[in-house]
Design a protein around this motif. Structure first.
Motif, PDB file in Angstrom:
ATOM      1  N   ASP A 194      43.321  38.017  41.792  1.00  0.00           N
ATOM      2  CA  ASP A 194      42.653  38.665  40.658  1.00  0.00           C
ATOM      3  C   ASP A 194      43.537  39.654  39.898  1.00  0.00           C
ATOM      4  O   ASP A 194      43.154  40.810  39.679  1.00  0.00           O
ATOM      5  N   ASN A 196      44.114  40.013  36.837  1.00  0.00           N
ATOM      6  CA  ASN A 196      43.524  40.571  35.612  1.00  0.00           C
ATOM      7  C   ASN A 196      42.359  41.508  35.916  1.00  0.00           C
ATOM      8  O   ASN A 196      41.794  42.110  34.999  1.00  0.00           O
ATOM      9  N   ASN A 198      39.203  41.421  36.872  1.00  0.00           N
ATOM     10  CA  ASN A 198      37.808  41.327  36.408  1.00  0.00           C
ATOM     11  C   ASN A 198      36.861  40.851  37.498  1.00  0.00           C
ATOM     12  O   ASN A 198      35.691  40.581  37.239  1.00  0.00           O
ATOM     13  N   LEU A 200      36.816  38.086  38.909  1.00  0.00           N
ATOM     14  CA  LEU A 200      36.600  36.630  38.855  1.00  0.00           C
ATOM     15  C   LEU A 200      37.894  35.894  39.171  1.00  0.00           C
ATOM     16  O   LEU A 200      38.978  36.363  38.843  1.00  0.00           O
ATOM     17  N   LYS A 201      37.748  34.739  39.777  1.00  0.00           N
ATOM     18  CA  LYS A 201      38.920  33.904  40.038  1.00  0.00           C
ATOM     19  C   LYS A 201      39.124  33.007  38.812  1.00  0.00           C
ATOM     20  O   LYS A 201      38.919  31.791  38.859  1.00  0.00           O
TER      21      LYS A 201
HETATM   22 CA    CA Z   1      40.352  37.431  37.552  1.00  0.00          CA
END
Ligand code: CA
Length: 516
Positions: A194, A196, A198, A200-201
């Motif tokens: 992760d 970035n 957020n 989420l993958k």
């Molecule tokens: Ca992510």
């Protein structure tokens, strides 16, 4: 009167104690001499006689180009060439985009003047270029051994580079990957950890605007994806034979591994369909981790996204070493273009014309063709041509400004990389210097000129072979086939489709052209 004034202006802006006058007149003709020209290329259909560069060249040489371009209402180069032939009357000069195949086909039939002897006798600057760049004159020659056009010769070595999100590496505590195993580990970390932030993958570890760049990854397993700056091109192997990359053992190994990476989610699942907006979208959405793309435009994203993606830092890194330890940047700028200009058989001033072509290879001609008119778009500063601030700071790209004044046109000229360096971003410059400090480039395959028999064989077999190759390639990567299981059948199919006949004519043409 105008002429005197302009000549005086040129002298006064060039230098005090002017070396220009001492170098002697560049006038090619005592009286102004008109030469008609067909000049058709992607960005401009026709030759604009009001170009500032044309006006200056007239003053310097007394040669006046007069526009006689066929097919001005089409942007299709081949269509314009056909219209030119159909009108039956050829202008003195035929130039612009993609004229190599055209002049190499019709030159030996008498439509264009062979330039070998003319250049040797009357064009010392062009001849000096050939002498100092072995192999290039051969590369543009036709099957009869003559060459029929003076090409546009690009300058600068590097085009594409390997790019990675340095801020993602930093965030995950990773180093830049130095080899294929480390690259795999980094892309896996981008997928799983992760970067970035957020929750989420959703990261796309490797992406590309051109899907062919995923094939380029075969170089990590010592395969090849192309021999030139054209995708899927032939290349010359270590034994000096022309072969196709997609029929080689290391290509099989590479595709097998790329398919594995794709199955692992390390490569954009939409790699074949996302298209040219991939880079823009995946970077601005903070999703893309690594790619292989052009230095200048890719380095621009750091400034463009500084305000929207926190910490964004997308930078070039050295190509990861392959399984055998080779760092290779397979893409490079091609040293010679199929663009340029030729002399038609109807030209009554062949010697003046070749001298005029030679003018563009003199120092004055190179400056004019690259930077425009001194004092208008650039000034000489400490011996360097430097663009005026209003050119560099304009909303319009520098190359577009040059096209508008008649510089950087695909006439027969030798590009000067200083033209581009001045508006290359600092990040891209650093990357280019990094690449330059390492021995990454390999020689380009510069193509062959077929005789009629060879052309017939090539046209008969090659298009369907290439279609089959690309269709299998995509299936293997997407997992709807298995390259290792299919390989023997694949090679047998290539052979039944005429692969060895194509390789035979490639090599007969290559041996004739390059003395190989
Ligand atoms: Ca992510």
């Amino acid at each position: 009167m105008r002429k005197l004034t302009l000549a005086a202006a040129i002298l006064s802006t060039t230098a005090l104690g002017a070396p220009v006058a001492a170098e002697g007149p560049m006038l090619i003709s005592d009286q102004p001499l008109d030469l008609t020209i067909h000049f058709h290329w992607a960005r401009q259909q026709g030759y604009d006689e009001s170009f500032a560069v044309e006006q200056a060249a007239r003053e310097m040489t007394n040669i006046y180009l007069r526009d006689a371009t066929a097919g001005k209402n089409t942007t299709d180069l081949a269509e314009a060439q056909n219209l030119l032939l159909a009108q039956g009357d050829l202008p003195d000069i035929v130039g612009g985009g993609r004229i190599k195949d055209f002049v190499n086909q019709y030159g030996p039939e008498g439509a264009f003047v062979p330039l070998n002897d003319l250049v040797r006798e009357h064009a010392p600057h062009i001849q000096a270029f050939w002498d100092s760049h072995p192999g290039l004159m051969e590369a543009i020659s036709s099957y009869d051994g003559n060459y029929y056009y003076i090409p546009y010769l690009p300058d600068g070595k590097f085009g594409r580079a390997w790019y990675i999100r340095q801020d993602w590496l930093d965030k995950l505590g990773l180093e830049q990957p130095q080899n294929v195993e480390e690259y795999h580990a980094v892309l896996t970390a981008f997928r799983d950890q992760d970067p970035n932030g957020n929750g989420l993958k959703d990261e796309i570890p490797f992406f590309a605007r051109q899907w062919e760049e995923v094939i380029r990854l075969v170089t990590l397993w010592d395969g090849r994806s192309s021999g030139s700056d054209t995708y899927h091109d032939f290349y010359v192997n270590d034994d000096g034979q022309v072969v196709h990359p997609y029929a080689q053992e290391n290509y099989r190994i590479g595709i097998s591994n790329i398919a594995q990476w794709y199955a692992e989610g390390l490569i954009d699942p939409e790699i074949f369909t996302r298209g040219s907006s991939a880079r823009d979208y995946l970077l601005s959405e903070n999703l893309g981790g690594a790619t292989h793309d052009w230095f200048a435009s890719t380095s621009g994203y750091n400034a463009a996204l500084a305000g929207t993606v926190e910490g964004f830092n997308f930078i070039p890194f050295l190509p990861p070493a392959s399984v055998s330890g080779v760092r290779m940047e397979e893409h490079r700028r091609i040293p010679i273009k199929p663009d340029g200009w030729a002399i038609s058989y109807q030209n009554d001033h062949v010697v003046e014309t070749i001298k005029y072509f030679d003018f563009w290879f003199t120092e004055e001609g190179r400056l004019l063709s690259n930077f425009g008119v001194e004092g208008q778009t650039w000034d000489m500063v400490d011996g360097e041509p430097i663009y005026k601030p209003e050119v560099l700071n304009s909303d319009q790209a520098v190359n577009s400004q040059m096209y508008a004044v008649g510089a950087q046109l695909p006439r027969g000229y030798w590009q000067d990389y200083r033209y581009e360096w001045q508006w290359t971003s600092e990040a891209a410059r650093e990357g280019i210097e990094l690449y330059d400090a390492n021995d990454l480039l390999i020689p380009d395959f510069l193509g062959v000129s077929f005789n009629q028999d060879e052309q017939t064989v090539y046209d008969k077999y090659w298009p369907s072979i290439q279609t089959y190759m690309l269709e299998r390639q995509q299936a293997w990567i997407l997992g709807t086939g298995n390259v290792d299981a299919d390989w023997a059948d694949y090679l047998a199919t290539l052979d039944s489709m005429g692969y060895s006949q194509v390789i035979e004519v490639m090599n007969s043409a290559y041996a004739r052209q390059y003395g190989g």
